[in-house]
Motif scaffolding. Structure first.
Motif, short mmCIF file in Angstrom:
data_model
loop_
_atom_site.label_atom_id
_atom_site.label_comp_id
_atom_site.label_asym_id
_atom_site.label_seq_id
_atom_site.Cartn_x
_atom_site.Cartn_y
_atom_site.Cartn_z
N ASN A 173 0.72 -1.18 -0.06
CA ASN A 173 0.00 -0.13 -0.02
C ASN A 173 0.91 1.17 -0.01
O ASN A 173 1.62 1.46 1.14
CB ASN A 173 -0.90 -0.16 1.22
N ARG A 310 -11.28 -1.96 6.52
CA ARG A 310 -11.10 -0.72 7.12
C ARG A 310 -11.92 0.46 6.76
O ARG A 310 -12.09 0.49 5.54
CB ARG A 310 -9.56 -0.54 6.86
N GLY A 390 -6.27 -6.30 -2.92
CA GLY A 390 -7.35 -6.54 -2.34
C GLY A 390 -7.63 -8.10 -2.12
O GLY A 390 -7.30 -8.97 -3.15
C1 GLC Z 1 -2.71 -3.64 1.54
C2 GLC Z 1 -3.81 -3.25 0.30
C3 GLC Z 1 -4.48 -4.77 -0.05
C4 GLC Z 1 -3.54 -5.97 -0.28
C5 GLC Z 1 -2.99 -6.24 0.94
C6 GLC Z 1 -1.95 -7.33 1.03
O1 GLC Z 1 -3.31 -3.53 2.82
O2 GLC Z 1 -4.80 -2.27 0.75
O3 GLC Z 1 -5.23 -4.15 -1.47
O4 GLC Z 1 -4.70 -6.76 -0.60
O5 GLC Z 1 -2.17 -5.09 1.33
O6 GLC Z 1 -1.28 -7.37 -0.06
#
Ligand code: GLC
Ligand code: ADP
Length: 485
Positions: A173, A310, A390
């Motif tokens: 992220n 979240r 996601g």
């Molecule tokens: C982050 C992202 C999410 C992703 C996750 C695991 O929190 O917001 O989109 O799936 O990391 O990589």
């Protein structure tokens, strides 16, 4: 015979020990998937006071390992658990990690997050030097560990133990960067050469994620779509410049889903298992959910929308709130599980009061409810403004709860939008309430056509996002760096 040099994953979360979101889920599955590729894998992570053991015995392996941060002689104790055949090393330093929360309270970030996670990075490197064989690869995840890339970069030329160690940073992220006042750079222990546009400096601040982007040998992110997006100003969060300069070594590797944990056919939280070809259990789960959450019994014959995530603008919960009256006009129910922004939490509570029996919201974090809602709802809402990968939409697909999502990042990479052949869900172009309502309307129209809906559900349930494919992608990256794995 000494074992092959390990790949050392460094992370601030690993499910089932610690988790605030998808990062924890990823690290709960990736180490074992890499081990299945034949790699020698180990993990380094904090020993949080609030951590769960997940039923795994954890024992002290080395007290008093010198870390030397910031300048004073400071140490950590290292604990270990065997997790799916992979050693997980826990860095114990109570003043940094024995806290009520992981990163922040409702009042904001912990004041010493920079010290906490610079310490973690330095402790990980200190531990890496003490392994039986030094690691072939140090694989970092997000801002909490990214600065280890900078320490490694400056240590390599003078440290024979780490001279051959390659470094990979995975960005989960980009919006969370670990940005701190420049004076914290001065006490971090990094050399002055690191302070600059191509280093850790970011508009006069010390940026831990940028340290990783600048100094890792290779950068990956968690979907091909997001890898293309983050080099643009719209999604780059101010880092598009340096990411563009490093584009040659930026790869998108799609996450997998852990079907050991997320499978409605074998889920300990559900009243009745189900799967493709045997969807009766899903209706039972829905009826249980209606009774448990005191929803209008008439919803048994209307679609219930689900939202788990979240409560932040990233996830578009404000779009759901803005669209609420229009959504309710579609004669549907809505169940929300989330925590985060206080304003969104309060507005959700208001909505639940305004639409009793139709809108239900639980403010909080519970693993059990997440499974229950995936199973008991019909349509999964994911109106994210951006989404690196996601995971919840992947779980929703497996749970026969077709997603309605914005066509961004990993959502676009994982959902085949109706009416395309092989459709598994519904997408809309831009994060705005009217488009969300329009897309939910399309989903409800298909839901009303039972055979068409079932075909869509079953296609989603049969889609697999395999961790073995992702692990193969990481293996290729390690090899491309010449790592001695
Ligand atoms: C982050 C992202 C999410 C992703 C996750 C695991 O929190 O917001 O989109 O799936 O990391 O990589
Ligand atoms: P992100 O990492 O951006 O939060 P992901 O979709 O990758 O999004 O992963 C979210 C993970 O966190 C999923 O396992 C989801 O079930 C879980 N989760 C999010 N919010 C909650 C909550 N309030 N209660 C329980 N689990 C949650």
């Amino acid at each position: 015979m000494p074992s092959a040099p390990p790949v050392l994953l460094v992370t601030s979360e690993i499910y089932p020990f610690s988790k605030t979101g998808g990062l924890g889920d990823v690290l709960g599955a990736l180490p074992a998937a890499l081990a299945r590729q034949g790699l020698n894998v180990a993990v380094v992570t904090p020993l949080y006071g609030r951590m769960s053991t997940g039923g795994h015995p954890i024992h002290l392996v080395r007290p008093g390992v010198p870390v030397g941060y910031p300048w004073a002689p400071i140490t950590c104790d290292v604990y270990m658990a065997n997790f799916q055949g992979v050693p997980v090393y826990f860095i114990d330093r109570a003043e940094f990690f024995d806290r009520r929360y992981y990163y922040c309270t409702h009042h904001g970030d912990y004041f010493d997050n920079c010290e906490r996670f610079v310490f973690l990075a330095r402790a990980a490197l200190a531990w890496a030097r003490r392994l039986e064989t030094p690691p072939a690869v140090i694989h970092l995840h997000d801002w909490q560990t990214a600065v280890a890339a900078a320490f490694l970069h400056f240590a390599r030329p003078k440290d024979p133990l780490l001279a051959d160690t390659r470094c990979v940073l995975t960005i989960h992220n980009l919006a969370f960067q670990g940005r701190f006042a420049s004076r914290l750079f001065e006490t971090s222990g990094l050399p002055w050469e690191a302070w600059g546009m191509d280093g850790v400096e970011f508009y006069g601040d010390f940026n831990l994620l940028k340290a990783g982007i600048a100094y890792a040998d290779c950068i990956t992110t968690v979907s091909p779509g997001y890898a293309r997006e983050i080099v643009t100003p719209e999604f780059g969060c101010g880092l598009e410049g340096i990411l563009g300069r490093r584009k040659g070594c930026l790869h998108g590797i799609l996450n997998g889903a852990d079907y050991e944990v997320w499978d409605p056919g074998a889920d300990r939280y559900l009243p009745m298992p189900y799967g493709p070809g045997s969807l009766a259990g899903k209706q039972v789960c829905k009826e249980h959910l209606i009774a448990a959450y005191d929803l209008d019994p008439a919803l048994a014959r209307r679609p219930i929308l689900g939202f788990i995530g979240r409560l932040r603008r990233q996830k578009g919960i404000d779009l759901v709130l803005a669209a609420m009256d229009e959504l309710m006009r579609l004669n549907v129910g809505l169940v929300v599980l989330g925590e985060g922004n206080l304003e969104f939490e309060a507005r959700l509570a208001d909505m639940a009061e305004r639409y009793p029996g139709r809108v239900w919201a639980h403010i909080g974090y519970t693993e059990e409810m997440a499974h229950y809602i995936q199973a008991g709802t019909d349509i999964f809402l994911m109106p994210s403004r951006y989404e690196p990968c996601g995971l919840t939409q992947m779980y929703a697909l497996r749970f026969g709860t077709p997603p309605v999502a914005t066509a961004v990042g990993g959502l676009r990479d994982t959902i085949v939008p109706h009416p395309a052949p092989g459709a598994t869900g519904f997408t809309f172009d831009a994060p705005d309430p009217a488009r969300l309502v329009e897309a939910v309307g399309r989903a409800v129209a298909v839901w009303e056509d039972a055979p068409a809906w079932q075909a869509l559900q079953e296609r989603g349930m049969r889609t697999a996002f395999s961790w073995d494919d992702s692990a193969q992608g990481y293996l290729d990256v390690y090899r491309s760096l010449g790592a001695k794995i």
